[in-house]
Structures are given as structure tokens and as C-alpha cells.
Scaffold this active site. Structure first.
Site, PDB file in Angstrom:
ATOM      1  N   GLU A   1      15.616   2.459  17.889  1.00  0.00           N
ATOM      2  CA  GLU A   1      14.814   3.504  18.433  1.00  0.00           C
ATOM      3  C   GLU A   1      13.880   3.417  19.370  1.00  0.00           C
ATOM      4  O   GLU A   1      13.538   4.654  20.215  1.00  0.00           O
ATOM      5  CB  GLU A   1      13.944   4.019  17.156  1.00  0.00           C
ATOM      6  CG  GLU A   1      12.686   2.816  17.054  1.00  0.00           C
ATOM      7  CD  GLU A   1      11.855   3.357  15.809  1.00  0.00           C
ATOM      8  OE1 GLU A   1      12.301   3.672  14.754  1.00  0.00           O
ATOM      9  OE2 GLU A   1      10.512   3.236  15.972  1.00  0.00           O
TER      10      GLU A   1
ATOM     11  N   THR B   1      11.281   4.668   5.785  1.00  0.00           N
ATOM     12  CA  THR B   1      10.192   5.001   6.611  1.00  0.00           C
ATOM     13  C   THR B   1       9.510   3.480   6.988  1.00  0.00           C
ATOM     14  O   THR B   1       8.522   3.862   7.243  1.00  0.00           O
ATOM     15  CB  THR B   1       9.099   5.818   5.882  1.00  0.00           C
ATOM     16  OG1 THR B   1       8.857   4.980   4.629  1.00  0.00           O
ATOM     17  CG2 THR B   1       9.558   7.165   5.201  1.00  0.00           C
TER      18      THR B   1
ATOM     19  N   LYS C   1       0.608  -1.156   0.020  1.00  0.00           N
ATOM     20  CA  LYS C   1       0.114  -0.046   0.098  1.00  0.00           C
ATOM     21  C   LYS C   1       0.890   1.192   0.111  1.00  0.00           C
ATOM     22  O   LYS C   1       0.626   2.292  -0.876  1.00  0.00           O
ATOM     23  CB  LYS C   1      -1.095  -0.089   1.152  1.00  0.00           C
ATOM     24  CG  LYS C   1      -1.851  -1.130   1.039  1.00  0.00           C
ATOM     25  CD  LYS C   1      -2.709  -1.132   2.633  1.00  0.00           C
ATOM     26  CE  LYS C   1      -1.986  -1.790   3.617  1.00  0.00           C
ATOM     27  NZ  LYS C   1      -1.800  -3.356   3.595  1.00  0.00           N
ATOM     28  N   ILE C   2       2.019   1.223   0.910  1.00  0.00           N
ATOM     29  CA  ILE C   2       2.754   2.457   1.230  1.00  0.00           C
ATOM     30  C   ILE C   2       3.812   2.639  -0.176  1.00  0.00           C
ATOM     31  O   ILE C   2       3.585   3.682  -0.990  1.00  0.00           O
ATOM     32  CB  ILE C   2       3.521   2.442   2.403  1.00  0.00           C
ATOM     33  CG1 ILE C   2       2.510   2.316   3.440  1.00  0.00           C
ATOM     34  CG2 ILE C   2       4.546   3.563   2.494  1.00  0.00           C
ATOM     35  CD1 ILE C   2       3.171   2.113   4.708  1.00  0.00           C
TER      36      ILE C   2
ATOM     37  N   HIS D   1       9.987   8.508  13.940  1.00  0.00           N
ATOM     38  CA  HIS D   1       9.150   7.451  13.447  1.00  0.00           C
ATOM     39  C   HIS D   1       7.774   8.585  13.350  1.00  0.00           C
ATOM     40  O   HIS D   1       6.646   8.210  13.978  1.00  0.00           O
ATOM     41  CB  HIS D   1       8.814   6.620  14.550  1.00  0.00           C
ATOM     42  CG  HIS D   1       8.085   5.353  13.937  1.00  0.00           C
ATOM     43  ND1 HIS D   1       8.764   3.927  14.182  1.00  0.00           N
ATOM     44  CD2 HIS D   1       7.002   5.101  13.279  1.00  0.00           C
ATOM     45  CE1 HIS D   1       7.997   3.171  13.669  1.00  0.00           C
ATOM     46  NE2 HIS D   1       6.918   3.569  13.016  1.00  0.00           N
ATOM     47  N   GLN D   2       7.756   9.480  12.612  1.00  0.00           N
ATOM     48  CA  GLN D   2       6.872  10.738  12.373  1.00  0.00           C
ATOM     49  C   GLN D   2       6.031  10.472  11.051  1.00  0.00           C
ATOM     50  O   GLN D   2       4.870  11.027  11.234  1.00  0.00           O
ATOM     51  CB  GLN D   2       7.481  11.845  12.484  1.00  0.00           C
ATOM     52  CG  GLN D   2       6.682  13.234  12.159  1.00  0.00           C
ATOM     53  CD  GLN D   2       7.613  14.334  11.834  1.00  0.00           C
ATOM     54  OE1 GLN D   2       8.789  14.489  12.444  1.00  0.00           O
ATOM     55  NE2 GLN D   2       7.088  15.288  11.240  1.00  0.00           N
ATOM     56  N   ALA D   3       6.410   9.455  10.281  1.00  0.00           N
ATOM     57  CA  ALA D   3       5.893   9.509   9.077  1.00  0.00           C
ATOM     58  C   ALA D   3       4.236   9.367   9.000  1.00  0.00           C
ATOM     59  O   ALA D   3       3.370   9.563   8.360  1.00  0.00           O
ATOM     60  CB  ALA D   3       6.302   8.381   7.917  1.00  0.00           C
TER      61      ALA D   3
ATOM     62  N   ARG E   1      11.089   0.391   8.634  1.00  0.00           N
ATOM     63  CA  ARG E   1      11.405  -0.321  10.043  1.00  0.00           C
ATOM     64  C   ARG E   1      13.038  -0.122   9.992  1.00  0.00           C
ATOM     65  O   ARG E   1      13.788  -0.359   9.197  1.00  0.00           O
ATOM     66  CB  ARG E   1      11.050  -1.837  10.322  1.00  0.00           C
ATOM     67  CG  ARG E   1       9.626  -1.981  10.901  1.00  0.00           C
ATOM     68  CD  ARG E   1       9.315  -1.387  11.902  1.00  0.00           C
ATOM     69  NE  ARG E   1       7.783  -1.493  12.447  1.00  0.00           N
ATOM     70  CZ  ARG E   1       6.954  -0.575  11.883  1.00  0.00           C
ATOM     71  NH1 ARG E   1       7.170   0.486  11.432  1.00  0.00           N
ATOM     72  NH2 ARG E   1       5.635  -0.903  12.561  1.00  0.00           N
TER      73      ARG E   1
ATOM     74  N   ASP F   1      13.292   7.808   8.787  1.00  0.00           N
ATOM     75  CA  ASP F   1      12.188   7.906   9.745  1.00  0.00           C
ATOM     76  C   ASP F   1      12.171   6.990  10.860  1.00  0.00           C
ATOM     77  O   ASP F   1      11.662   7.047  11.860  1.00  0.00           O
ATOM     78  CB  ASP F   1      10.740   7.885   9.159  1.00  0.00           C
ATOM     79  CG  ASP F   1       9.744   8.409  10.121  1.00  0.00           C
ATOM     80  OD1 ASP F   1       9.776   9.353  10.637  1.00  0.00           O
ATOM     81  OD2 ASP F   1       8.468   7.597  10.047  1.00  0.00           O
TER      82      ASP F   1
HETATM   83  P1  NAI Z   1       1.804  -3.880   2.776  1.00  0.00           P
HETATM   84  O1  NAI Z   1       1.685  -5.087   3.501  1.00  0.00           O
HETATM   85  O2  NAI Z   1       0.587  -3.236   2.070  1.00  0.00           O
HETATM   86  O3  NAI Z   1       3.109  -4.134   1.912  1.00  0.00           O
HETATM   87  C1  NAI Z   1       4.415  -4.536   2.186  1.00  0.00           C
HETATM   88  C2  NAI Z   1       4.860  -5.067   0.895  1.00  0.00           C
HETATM   89  O4  NAI Z   1       6.228  -5.686   1.172  1.00  0.00           O
HETATM   90  C3  NAI Z   1       4.097  -6.379   0.242  1.00  0.00           C
HETATM   91  O5  NAI Z   1       3.736  -5.967  -1.352  1.00  0.00           O
HETATM   92  C4  NAI Z   1       4.887  -7.401   0.458  1.00  0.00           C
HETATM   93  O6  NAI Z   1       4.829  -8.524  -0.479  1.00  0.00           O
HETATM   94  C5  NAI Z   1       6.289  -6.739   0.467  1.00  0.00           C
HETATM   95  N1  NAI Z   1       7.459  -7.697   0.969  1.00  0.00           N
HETATM   96  C6  NAI Z   1       7.220  -8.656   1.829  1.00  0.00           C
HETATM   97  N2  NAI Z   1       8.460  -9.198   2.237  1.00  0.00           N
HETATM   98  C7  NAI Z   1       9.262  -8.629   1.206  1.00  0.00           C
HETATM   99  C8  NAI Z   1      10.644  -8.960   0.698  1.00  0.00           C
HETATM  100  N3  NAI Z   1      11.268  -9.838   1.344  1.00  0.00           N
HETATM  101  N4  NAI Z   1      11.157  -8.177  -0.146  1.00  0.00           N
HETATM  102  C9  NAI Z   1      10.338  -7.384  -0.758  1.00  0.00           C
HETATM  103  N5  NAI Z   1       9.078  -6.969  -0.489  1.00  0.00           N
HETATM  104  C10 NAI Z   1       8.649  -7.657   0.441  1.00  0.00           C
HETATM  105  O7  NAI Z   1       2.454  -2.796   3.913  1.00  0.00           O
HETATM  106  P2  NAI Z   1       2.453  -1.193   3.825  1.00  0.00           P
HETATM  107  O8  NAI Z   1       1.131  -0.653   4.612  1.00  0.00           O
HETATM  108  O9  NAI Z   1       2.842  -0.922   2.511  1.00  0.00           O
HETATM  109  O10 NAI Z   1       3.636  -1.005   4.897  1.00  0.00           O
HETATM  110  C11 NAI Z   1       4.855  -1.357   4.865  1.00  0.00           C
HETATM  111  C12 NAI Z   1       5.667  -1.003   6.092  1.00  0.00           C
HETATM  112  O11 NAI Z   1       5.702   0.192   6.484  1.00  0.00           O
HETATM  113  C13 NAI Z   1       5.149  -1.902   7.325  1.00  0.00           C
HETATM  114  O12 NAI Z   1       5.671  -3.033   7.439  1.00  0.00           O
HETATM  115  C14 NAI Z   1       5.687  -0.850   8.319  1.00  0.00           C
HETATM  116  O13 NAI Z   1       6.884  -1.525   8.672  1.00  0.00           O
HETATM  117  C15 NAI Z   1       6.190   0.326   7.713  1.00  0.00           C
HETATM  118  N6  NAI Z   1       5.202   1.482   8.353  1.00  0.00           N
HETATM  119  C16 NAI Z   1       5.774   2.404   8.749  1.00  0.00           C
HETATM  120  C17 NAI Z   1       5.284   3.636   9.373  1.00  0.00           C
HETATM  121  C18 NAI Z   1       5.768   4.963   9.767  1.00  0.00           C
HETATM  122  O14 NAI Z   1       5.174   5.718  10.607  1.00  0.00           O
HETATM  123  N7  NAI Z   1       7.182   5.116   9.488  1.00  0.00           N
HETATM  124  C19 NAI Z   1       3.648   3.627   9.506  1.00  0.00           C
HETATM  125  C20 NAI Z   1       3.133   2.410   8.804  1.00  0.00           C
HETATM  126  C21 NAI Z   1       4.008   1.389   8.460  1.00  0.00           C
END
Ligand code: NAI
Length: 326
Positions: free
Chosen positions: A259, A228, A153-154, A291-293, A230, A254
Site C-alpha cells: 500500500e 484492518t 485493544k482493537i 487505511h481509513q479505519a 497490516r 483496509d
Molecule cells: P494491541 O497491542 O493492543 O494488541 C495486539 C494483540 O495482538 C496483543 O494482544 C498481542 O498479544 C497479540 N499478538 C501479538 N502477536 C501475535 C501473534 N503472533 N498471534 C496472535 N496474536 C498476537 O494492539 P491494537 O491497538 O489492538 O492494534 C492492533 C493492530 O492494529 C496494530 O498492530 C496495527 O497494525 C493495527 N492498526 C490499524 C489501524 C488502521 O487504521 N487500519 C490503526 C491502528 C492500528
């Protein structure tokens, strides 16, 4: 229904008070994080609400079960801080899988623009009436190649933004999903061909320290790395080596692998003991946000709304589509 709410901040209280108004949910806010040392605060609660830097390990899970706590609701998407396998069959856990991918994607682009146009430096200069432009030369994003790791999604929201900047978009994901503006390639190719690399995959055993000496050695000189997602996706010591050797042109972070003891708290006026973080922060081409994103009004409201729904479903022992299954 009593919920112990850990790592509570003023901005959490505003949205959660709004969404629990008129329900039978009573939130007890604790500023402390959930860990072995603080889990006792959950005694007498039906559920626990936790966040990204709470440490939900085996001991914490055992203690929650012993206190009769029935469920954990994570007010975030990632759940690498929970021992999910151990929790299976002991306690139900739900999360907020999507609250605003735009908030994180827009923050990633904000950091990138800030870095390439030296906004962080210009802001400080003009505050001091220093209108010199020396050292502020940037470059156009137009026509540059961005490599996105994780096209969920992101990652998708970020690629749409990059498309608007007329960038070439490369992507690597374990699962291919069609998008006409994105070219999927193998990860090593992405490392070699990208001017900018943005991480949007989850933290798993497979992705831990994905950015390390080996992957950095494949990258273009002057590459910009944006994280942004982990912190532990990057081996921070290797990142610092890459910056010192001028291989890495800039880093926009981020998140940071260590952290949990620092982010979300005010340490101004303290001597911060983490030498790696202080080294990073001292570098002119590194931008760190704490971690503000996710922190937009839309995201906070969506988090509270979905978490309250998760609480209702788990408390009444119903199926919950946001439940995390090991
Ligand atoms: P999502 O589940 O929609 O997308 C994650 C994507 O990563 C999926 O398409 C998946 O197939 C792919 N993936 C999994 N393992 C992989 C690998 N080994 N190599 C390449 N791609 C791989 O998750 P979303 O919502 O897009 O979030 C992504 C990450 O963003 C979260 O896991 C979280 O860690 C981080 N996040 C950070 C925030 C912040 O405030 N900085 C807030 C929300 C999420």
C-alpha cells in the site's frame, strides 16, 4: 522547537495545529513520505513526526542522527516500518499506542456489514435508479462464528461489537486475557471453525503472511476475511487464489501489503500499475478502503494530543511511557 512532519494531510494539520497552539512547537509540514530520498528535509529539525507508510530504515536513521535530529514521534500505533533494533541507542522513538480502538473496530464491522448485506452494490444501483434486488442476497450475522486473531485493544473492541450481534466469538492470541463472551482456541482450530476471520494482531516476523495457502485450505468454504491491521499479514496472491477458487467468500481489506506507494493519494485518472491490487479491486466480493479505519475525529484528536505530549517529553529528555524500546 522544530518538527519535520512527513506525509502530512489536511486532516492532520487541523488537529495538530489545534494541539500545538500556544506551545513552542513549530511544525513544518511535508506532503512527501519520509524515506532515503526525502530525509534531507529533516535537516535543522529537533524531531521528526512520521506515519505508517514512511520508511524508517537504517539509512534514514543514520541520516537523522547525522543531522542532529533527536527523536522520532510516530503518530500511529504500529511501528513495523521502523528498524527498531538499529535505532536502539541512536535515536529515541515514541508512538501513540492507543487513540481509539473503537474507530478501527467499528470500521471492521462497517466493512463486514457492507459486504454481507451488499451495501456497496446497492448504493451504486439505487444511484442509477436500479431498484432490482437480484444478486443482493446476504446472510444474518446473528449466530455466526467470528474468529479474532489478536485480542488486544482493537480485537477486544471488535469482539464487544460482535457480542452485540449475538455472534459466537472465538479468539487466538499469544497472551490469554479473560473475557466471558470469548472462547480462546488454537489458531488452526480458529481457521477451521470461523465463518468470519478478523485480523487484529501486529505485523511481526511471526505473523507475516499468516493468511496463506496453507491456512486458507483449513478454512470453511465461503469464509469472510477482514484485515484492518497490516497488509502483509495476508499473502495477497494466495488470497486472490482463494477467492478465485470460491474458498473465500469475501474479503474486507483496509490495508494492503504494497500500500505504501498508493494509499492516501488520489490515483483516479491514472493507470495503476499494481496488477494484484487492481485484480482485487475488480472482484465483486472484495471491499478495499485505503487505511481509513483510524480516521475519526476522536482518533485524530487523541493522536495529536498524545503526539504533542510525546514531543514535549522527548525534547526535554524525560522518560516517556510511549517510547518504543527494541
Ligand atoms: P494491541 O497491542 O493492543 O494488541 C495486539 C494483540 O495482538 C496483543 O494482544 C498481542 O498479544 C497479540 N499478538 C501479538 N502477536 C501475535 C501473534 N503472533 N498471534 C496472535 N496474536 C498476537 O494492539 P491494537 O491497538 O489492538 O492494534 C492492533 C493492530 O492494529 C496494530 O498492530 C496495527 O497494525 C493495527 N492498526 C490499524 C489501524 C488502521 O487504521 N487500519 C490503526 C491502528 C492500528
Amino acid at each position: 522547537m522544530k518538527i519535520a512532519f512527513f506525509d502530512a494531510k489536511q486532516y492532520d494539520k487541523q488537529s495538530f495545529d489545534m494541539y500545538t497552539k500556544g506551545t513552542d512547537i513549530s511544525l513544518k509540514y511535508y506532503e512527501t513520505k519520509l524515506s532515503c530520498d526525502t530525509v534531507e528535509l529533516a535537516k535543522g529539525s529537533d524531531g521528526v513526526c512520521a506515519f505508517v507508510n514512511d520508511n524508517i530504515n537504517k539509512k534514514v536513521i543514520d541520516a537523522l542522527v547525522e543531522y542532529g535530529v533527536k527523536f522520532i514521534v510516530m503518530r500511529c500505533a504500529g511501528y513495523n516500518n521502523i528498524d527498531i533494533k538499529y535505532a536502539k541507542g541512536k535515536i529515541r522513538i515514541a508512538r501513540v499506542p492507543a487513540y481509539s480502538p473503537y474507530s478501527i473496530a467499528e470500521h471492521a464491522m462497517a466493512m463486514l456489514l457492507c459486504s454481507v448485506r451488499r451495501i456497496h452494490k446497492a448504493f451504486i444501483r439505487t444511484k442509477d435508479f436500479n431498484f432490482s434486488l437480484n444478486g443482493l442476497k446476504g446472510f444474518d450475522l446473528n449466530g455466526k462464528t467470528v474468529g479474532i486473531i489478536g485480542m488486544g485493544k482493537i480485537g477486544k473492541a471488535f469482539s464487544d461489537i460482535c457480542h452485540g450481534f449475538n455472534m459466537n466469538i472465538l479468539a487466538y492470541d499469544k497472551i490469554y486475557t479473560y473475557s466471558n463472551s470469548v472462547k480462546y482456541i488454537e489458531i488452526d482450530e480458529l481457521f477451521k471453525k470461523s465463518d468470519i476471520i478478523s485480523l487484529h494482531c501486529p505485523l511481526t516476523e511471526e505473523t507475516r503472511h499468516l493468511i496463506n495457502n496453507q491456512s486458507i485450505s483449513m478454512m470453511k468454504n465461503g469464509v469472510i476475511i477482514i484485515n484492518t491491521s497490516r497488509g502483509a499479514l495476508i499473502n495477497t496472491e494466495h488470497l486472490i487464489e482463494g477467492i478465485k477458487s470460491r474458498k473465500i467468500g469475501a474479503a474486507c481489506l483496509d490495508v494492503y501489503e504494497e500500500e505504501s506507494e498508493l494509499f492516501f493519494e488520489d490515483f483516479s485518472g491514472h493507470i495503476v500499475e499494481d496488477d494484484i491490487l487492481t485484480r482485487l479491486i475488480s472482484m465483486p466480493n472484495v471491499i478495499v478502503t485505503s487505511h481509513q479505519a483510524y480516521l475519526t475525529e476522536e482518533a485524530l484528536n487523541n493522536i495529536a494530543e498524545t503526539t504533542v505530549k510525546n514531543i514535549m517529553l522527548l525534547a526535554s529528555e524525560k522518560d516517556c511511557e510511549n517510547e518504543i524500546k527494541a
